[in-house]
Design an enzyme around this catalytic site. Structure first.
Site: not given
Ligand SMILES: *Cc1c(COP(=O)(O)O)cnc(C)c1O
Length: 416
Positions: A47, A133, A184, A188, A213, A216, A247
């Site tokens: 990522n 997620h 999101e 993801s 969120d 990505h 990421k």
């Molecule tokens: C990776 C991810 C998370 C968690 O983040 P981390 O910092 O890896 O704990 C939360 N939401 C989504 C959509 C993700 O892809």
């Protein structure tokens, strides 16, 4: 049965179902070339979209933070662990996301957990997209609110649930009842985008709050590259912006941006923030350097490169499987092909077949692990391919050839 014997049996069950997972030790930094099991592989699975995880600017920032602030923070933020690098990072992130304030967490998972469980209580309703997620799913289950799930990106289904929530609210007469929608911006495991504008319109009509969120999307969308919320001009209309620093930003940690009152409230009540030692200051310093790099002209160049590779991947690789008919893509997942982000899922369906394809790719020198249940639904196992700014055009060309040869050998097998 002893614990050991019982667990061995459960693990055998996972193995039979094609769902067993193993850690693979990497003997190199993150990048497009990784050392795995004594071999160099071309990596299409990270990522680290902009190639910042091993970038000199981030490494130097981390090293300087170690020199100035030490290796560990020594306590939680509220005791005596609130070292300057965390405050600097939060200021940078708030400015980046055009929000009043920001709070950083040790991970995105902790950010989701602390925020959702502290905001939403027994009288409230949480509404999540089917494909959000696991951190959001877990937090939504863990808070005491009623949980409803809407079909992935389905505005009609979301509206149906909002109408139900309105009726609940009228019936309960509870002034305190709140409705929070969580989705999101870039999903993801499918790489598709949420219809954020329409969701914002809907939540405003129903008096609900919205949490998005951008794990990505941060670094990959918008003129300042802060995310899809910025690109769509929605910063002022979304109550809670979540992100991760692990990421495209190239470091580690999670964060929440929003109103000053939201951040002050989280400092007072987010348990994953309060009852946890502050991260190492070096990770905050690296993350701040990552955001600054994203905003620089160097960041703009990397942004253009990752999108060039995304276009190349979409036009070169997805047709390999579409043209093959449905031997690999189940009929009902043909819609999974269009993708609008550097996440390019090649949906295989069967778990064991996905693992076999990942093995074949590894033999040919490419690393794209199979993503299976419970990360995605049963029967939708996939090769989750990602491209980054550091991939060369030739890397994608050679990967395409490898995928064609694997597809051809598989179709020979299934015809025989
Ligand atoms: C990776 C991810 C998370 C968690 O983040 P981390 O910092 O890896 O704990 C939360 N939401 C989504 C959509 C993700 O892809």
């Amino acid at each position: 049965m002893t614990l050991k014997a019982q667990l061995e049996e459960r693990l055998r069950g996972l193995e039979t179902a094609g769902l067993s997972r193993h850690l693979r030790e990497l003997d190199s930094p993150q990048g497009t070339r990784i050392q795995l099991g004594g071999r160099e592989l071309i990596n299409f699975s990270s990522n680290d979209y902009l190639g910042l995880a091993n970038h000199p600017a981030l490494k130097e920032a981390a090293i300087k933070a170690v020199a100035d602030f030490g290796a560990g923070a020594g306590a939680s933020r509220l005791i005596c662990g609130s070292l300057k690098p965390f405050h600097d990072l939060e200021e940078t992130l708030a400015e980046f996301k055009r929000a009043e304030a920001c709070l950083s967490f040790s991970s995105g998972y902790a950010a989701a957990m602390g925020t959702i469980t502290s905001l939403m209580g027994r009288d409230d309703i949480v509404i999540i997209d089917k494909l959000v997620h696991a951190s959001i799913v877990d937090a939504s289950r863990h808070c005491d609110a009623k949980l409803r799930v809407f079909k992935h990106n389905d505005l009609d289904d979301l509206e149906r649930i909002l109408k139900w929530a309105d009726a609940q609210k009228r019936r309960s007469k509870s002034e305190a009842q709140n409705i929070l929608i969580i989705t999101e911006s870039v999903f993801s495991m499918d790489g598709d985008l949420a219809p954020l504008r329409e969701i914002v319109d809907l939540k405003e009509r129903h008096g609900a709050w919205l949490m998005v969120d951008e794990a990505h999307a941060t670094g990959l969308f918008g003129e300042r590259r802060s995310g899809l919320i910025e690109q769509l001009g929605l910063s002022d209309r979304i109550e809670i912006q979540m992100g991760t620093l692990g990421k495209a930003v190239g470091a580690a940690g999670g964060f929440i941006c929003g109103a000053r009152s939201l951040i002050d409230f989280l400092v007072n009540s987010a348990r994953s923030f309060i009852f946890s030692t502050a991260p190492v200051p070096a990770s905050a310093a690296a993350a701040k350097a990552g955001v600054e790099l994203i905003r620089s002209t160097g960041g703009a160049e990397r942004y253009h490169k990752v999108w060039d590779r995304t276009r190349q991947g979409r036009t070169g690789i997805l047709p390999v499987f579409e043209c093959a008919g449905s031997i690999l893509l189940p009929e009902n997942r043909q819609d999974a092909c269009p993708t609008l982000s550097p996440i390019i899922p090649i949906i295989i369906g069967d778990e064991n077949q996905a693992v076999a394809m990942a093995d074949s790719l590894r033999e040919l020198g490419y690393f794209i692990p199979a993503i299976r249940y419970p990360t995605v639904a049963r029967g939708t196992a996939r090769l989750r391919m990602t491209v980054t700014a550091d991939h060369a055009e030739a890397d994608l060309e050679s990967l395409t050839k490898a995928l064609v040869s694997i597809r051809n050998s598989q179709s020979t097998l299934s015809n025989g």
